[in-house]
Scaffold this active site. Structure first.
Site, PDB file in Angstrom:
ATOM      1  N   GLY A 147     -15.694  -1.374 -27.786  1.00 22.04           N
ATOM      2  CA  GLY A 147     -16.877  -2.215 -27.806  1.00 22.04           C
ATOM      3  C   GLY A 147     -18.150  -1.392 -27.786  1.00 22.04           C
ATOM      4  O   GLY A 147     -18.157  -0.194 -28.047  1.00 22.04           O
ATOM      5  N   ALA A 148     -19.273  -2.069 -27.483  1.00 24.97           N
ATOM      6  CA  ALA A 148     -20.598  -1.437 -27.550  1.00 24.97           C
ATOM      7  C   ALA A 148     -20.769  -0.781 -28.916  1.00 24.97           C
ATOM      8  O   ALA A 148     -21.127   0.393 -29.032  1.00 24.97           O
ATOM      9  CB  ALA A 148     -20.791  -0.437 -26.414  1.00 24.97           C
ATOM     10  N   LEU A 149     -20.517  -1.553 -29.954  1.00 22.92           N
ATOM     11  CA  LEU A 149     -20.458  -1.014 -31.307  1.00 22.92           C
ATOM     12  C   LEU A 149     -21.806  -0.468 -31.766  1.00 22.92           C
ATOM     13  O   LEU A 149     -22.845  -1.072 -31.541  1.00 22.92           O
ATOM     14  CB  LEU A 149     -19.980  -2.091 -32.284  1.00 22.92           C
ATOM     15  CG  LEU A 149     -18.618  -2.740 -31.984  1.00 22.92           C
ATOM     16  CD1 LEU A 149     -18.217  -3.657 -33.128  1.00 22.92           C
ATOM     17  CD2 LEU A 149     -17.539  -1.693 -31.730  1.00 22.92           C
ATOM     18  N   HIS A 150     -21.762   0.678 -32.429  1.00 21.28           N
ATOM     19  CA  HIS A 150     -22.957   1.295 -32.993  1.00 21.28           C
ATOM     20  C   HIS A 150     -22.690   1.624 -34.458  1.00 21.28           C
ATOM     21  O   HIS A 150     -21.651   1.244 -35.025  1.00 21.28           O
ATOM     22  CB  HIS A 150     -23.371   2.531 -32.189  1.00 21.28           C
ATOM     23  CG  HIS A 150     -22.266   3.517 -31.956  1.00 21.28           C
ATOM     24  ND1 HIS A 150     -21.608   4.173 -32.986  1.00 21.28           N
ATOM     25  CD2 HIS A 150     -21.671   3.957 -30.814  1.00 21.28           C
ATOM     26  CE1 HIS A 150     -20.704   4.986 -32.493  1.00 21.28           C
ATOM     27  NE2 HIS A 150     -20.698   4.867 -31.184  1.00 21.28           N
TER      28      HIS A 150
ATOM     29  N   HIS B 296     -19.261   3.056 -35.427  1.00 24.01           N
ATOM     30  CA  HIS B 296     -18.188   2.069 -35.556  1.00 24.01           C
ATOM     31  C   HIS B 296     -18.323   1.296 -36.872  1.00 24.01           C
ATOM     32  O   HIS B 296     -17.329   1.024 -37.555  1.00 24.01           O
ATOM     33  CB  HIS B 296     -18.231   1.078 -34.386  1.00 24.01           C
ATOM     34  CG  HIS B 296     -18.011   1.694 -33.046  1.00 24.01           C
ATOM     35  ND1 HIS B 296     -19.018   1.813 -32.112  1.00 24.01           N
ATOM     36  CD2 HIS B 296     -16.902   2.231 -32.473  1.00 24.01           C
ATOM     37  CE1 HIS B 296     -18.538   2.377 -31.023  1.00 24.01           C
ATOM     38  NE2 HIS B 296     -17.260   2.648 -31.208  1.00 24.01           N
TER      39      HIS B 296
ATOM     40  N   ASP C 200     -14.486  12.251 -32.112  1.00 22.14           N
ATOM     41  CA  ASP C 200     -13.421  12.478 -31.125  1.00 22.14           C
ATOM     42  C   ASP C 200     -12.279  13.209 -31.841  1.00 22.14           C
ATOM     43  O   ASP C 200     -11.206  12.649 -32.076  1.00 22.14           O
ATOM     44  CB  ASP C 200     -12.951  11.149 -30.542  1.00 22.14           C
ATOM     45  CG  ASP C 200     -14.054  10.446 -29.779  1.00 22.14           C
ATOM     46  OD1 ASP C 200     -14.449  10.944 -28.715  1.00 22.14           O
ATOM     47  OD2 ASP C 200     -14.528   9.394 -30.249  1.00 22.14           O
TER      48      ASP C 200
ATOM     49  N   VAL D 140     -20.942  10.141 -37.530  1.00 20.36           N
ATOM     50  CA  VAL D 140     -22.237   9.558 -37.903  1.00 20.36           C
ATOM     51  C   VAL D 140     -23.273  10.024 -36.872  1.00 20.36           C
ATOM     52  O   VAL D 140     -23.018   9.999 -35.671  1.00 20.36           O
ATOM     53  CB  VAL D 140     -22.163   8.024 -37.947  1.00 20.36           C
ATOM     54  CG1 VAL D 140     -23.526   7.423 -38.284  1.00 20.36           C
ATOM     55  CG2 VAL D 140     -21.120   7.577 -38.974  1.00 20.36           C
TER      56      VAL D 140
ATOM     57  N   SER E  66     -21.484   5.535 -27.647  1.00 16.78           N
ATOM     58  CA  SER E  66     -21.851   4.435 -26.753  1.00 16.78           C
ATOM     59  C   SER E  66     -22.501   4.953 -25.483  1.00 16.78           C
ATOM     60  O   SER E  66     -23.260   4.230 -24.829  1.00 16.78           O
ATOM     61  CB  SER E  66     -20.613   3.611 -26.416  1.00 16.78           C
ATOM     62  OG  SER E  66     -20.029   3.083 -27.585  1.00 16.78           O
TER      63      SER E  66
END
Length: 279
Positions: free
Chosen positions: A31-34, A37, A151, A177, A187
């Site tokens: 989650g906490a998409l940027h 993602h 990662d 990115v 995130s």
């Protein structure tokens, strides 16, 4: 454009997967998409009509002193991002949906590759990560899954797990990115104060300076020099490796990886480079 569906349970997920046509592409997130993602989703959409995004903050991959409780949970904004990118389904399970019997007694062991770099600094992290990835690959019936190269050790371990266990899923890595100033999207960047964010730019700057060299010793010397000039960056590791995270070759493709704390926020980054000893 078809509306993005949100499902929370295994039964709901199975129902939508039963209707899926063609290849199932999966993007796994916490989650906490940027924008990073979203780039994964775009790459998946280039190839597959059915794109599924998972959103699950996995407790197994957080250590006792890490930020599980404060990790950002922004489902409404994440759904809006997924809808804008044409995602077919978002699977946002609760802990009991992923681990119905409680914490699993048997988990994935990452082997020697999981004991270096991030694995040395975060014991148990990769076991928890691989365990949830394997479960989600099976639950989502994935044909192909997309992961970011930021990662990089995680990506290498997932590829190795899928190959060793013959899971039959294609794993696609997508380049990191970055913000316009070079900071790798994460995130956790939201935890940085303005001054800390400026200090954090030393990581990407060090990688760029290192990657501009071709001799292995010069690569590390150039990167170390940049990091040493920023007192607010506490380096955990700076490592030059092969593309499989083994020893770096004297010549050929390699990877330069860094991890550091800025304030209380731990950041990682890496870049590809090509070595030529003595050049």
């Amino acid at each position: 454009m078809t509306a993005t569906s949100l499902v929370h349970t295994r039964a709901e997920l199975a129902s939508v997967l039963d209707l899926a046509q063609g290849e199932i592409a999966v993007v796994m997130t916490m989650g906490a998409l940027h924008e990073g993602h979203r780039q994964l989703i775009r790459e998946a959409r280039k190839r597959s009509e059915f794109v599924l995004v998972t959103i699950f903050v996995n407790p197994l991959q957080f250590g006792p002193s890490e930020d599980f409780e404060k990790y950002p949970r922004t489902l409404e904004a994440d759904m809006a991002a997924c809808a804008a990118e044409g995602v077919s389904v978002v699977f946002a399970p609760g802990r009991d949906d992923v681990y119905p019997g409680g914490a699993p007694a048997i988990t994935m062991h990452p082997g020697p590759l999981g004991e270096i770099l991030e694995g040395a600094s975060r014991p148990g992290h990769f076991s928890g990560m691989l365990t949830v990835v394997e479960k989600l690959l099976m639950l989502t019936r994935a044909d192909v899954a997309y992961f970011g190269e930021k990662d990089f050790q995680q990506l290498a371990l997932i590829r190795r797990m899928v190959a060793d266990l013959e899971l039959g899923v294609e794993i696609v890595g997508v380049p990191t990115v970055r913000e316009p100033d070079g900071l790798a999207l994460s995130s956790r960047n939201r935890y940085l104060s303005p001054d800390q964010r400026r200090a954090a730019l030393a990581l990407s700057r060090a990688l760029r300076e290192g990657a501009a060299q071709t001799d292995p010793e010069a690569v590390l010397a150039a990167a170390h020099k940049i990091l040493a000039e920023e007192p607010d960056v506490r380096v955990d590791y700076l490592s030059l490796t092969g593309t499989d995270l083994g020893p770096a070759p004297d010549e050929g493709e390699a990877r330069l990886l860094v991890a550091a704390k800025v304030g209380t926020t731990r950041l990682i980054d890496n870049v590809p480079l090509r070595l030529q000893k003595g050049a």
